[in-house]
Design a protein around this motif. Sequence first.
Motif, short mmCIF file in Angstrom:
data_model
loop_
_atom_site.label_atom_id
_atom_site.label_comp_id
_atom_site.label_asym_id
_atom_site.label_seq_id
_atom_site.Cartn_x
_atom_site.Cartn_y
_atom_site.Cartn_z
N MET A 1 45.39 -54.81 24.64
CA MET A 1 45.11 -53.76 25.60
C MET A 1 45.89 -52.51 25.21
O MET A 1 47.10 -52.55 25.06
CB MET A 1 45.52 -54.26 26.99
N GLY A 2 45.19 -51.39 25.04
CA GLY A 2 45.82 -50.15 24.61
C GLY A 2 46.44 -49.37 25.76
O GLY A 2 46.27 -49.70 26.94
N ARG A 3 47.20 -48.37 25.37
CA ARG A 3 47.80 -47.50 26.37
C ARG A 3 46.75 -46.64 27.03
O ARG A 3 45.83 -46.18 26.39
CB ARG A 3 48.82 -46.57 25.72
N LYS A 4 46.92 -46.42 28.32
CA LYS A 4 46.01 -45.53 29.05
C LYS A 4 46.53 -44.11 28.87
O LYS A 4 47.68 -43.82 29.15
CB LYS A 4 45.99 -45.91 30.53
N LYS A 10 52.61 -36.85 31.12
CA LYS A 10 53.45 -37.32 32.23
C LYS A 10 54.83 -36.68 32.24
O LYS A 10 55.40 -36.49 33.32
CB LYS A 10 53.55 -38.84 32.19
N ALA A 11 55.39 -36.34 31.10
CA ALA A 11 56.74 -35.77 31.07
C ALA A 11 56.83 -34.46 31.85
O ALA A 11 57.73 -34.29 32.68
CB ALA A 11 57.21 -35.59 29.64
N SER A 27 58.46 -44.13 37.48
CA SER A 27 57.28 -43.98 36.62
C SER A 27 56.00 -44.11 37.46
O SER A 27 55.00 -43.48 37.16
CB SER A 27 57.29 -45.00 35.49
N GLY A 28 56.06 -44.91 38.51
CA GLY A 28 54.91 -45.04 39.40
C GLY A 28 54.60 -43.74 40.12
O GLY A 28 53.44 -43.37 40.30
N GLU A 35 47.68 -38.60 38.43
CA GLU A 35 46.30 -38.90 38.82
C GLU A 35 45.78 -37.87 39.82
O GLU A 35 44.67 -37.37 39.69
CB GLU A 35 46.21 -40.28 39.46
N ILE A 36 46.61 -37.55 40.81
CA ILE A 36 46.21 -36.60 41.85
C ILE A 36 46.02 -35.20 41.26
O ILE A 36 45.03 -34.53 41.56
CB ILE A 36 47.24 -36.58 43.00
N LEU A 37 46.95 -34.77 40.41
CA LEU A 37 46.83 -33.46 39.78
C LEU A 37 45.58 -33.37 38.90
O LEU A 37 44.87 -32.36 38.92
CB LEU A 37 48.06 -33.14 38.93
#
Length: 70
Positions: A1-4, A10-11, A27-28, A35-37
């Motif tokens: 399974m690859g990275r999403k 994110k940084a 991190s959550g 996601e919201i942005l």
Amino acid sequence: MGRKTSIIPKAPVGRILLNAGAKRVSSGAVSAFTEILTEKALQIANKASQIAKHSGRVTVHEGDVKLAAK
């Protein structure tokens, strides 16, 4: 399974939360905020594109984005 991968890195999102006054950010929280942005940015981009198209243009201008964000 690859990275999403996401459209927005994110940084910088984590730094936005820290600059807003958070002492620590999980991190959550960064993932949820990203996601919201992304969702909001895509909505604005879609609306700005529709405004430009309605004006008979292919190019999205600054005013289109500002109007779409209102």
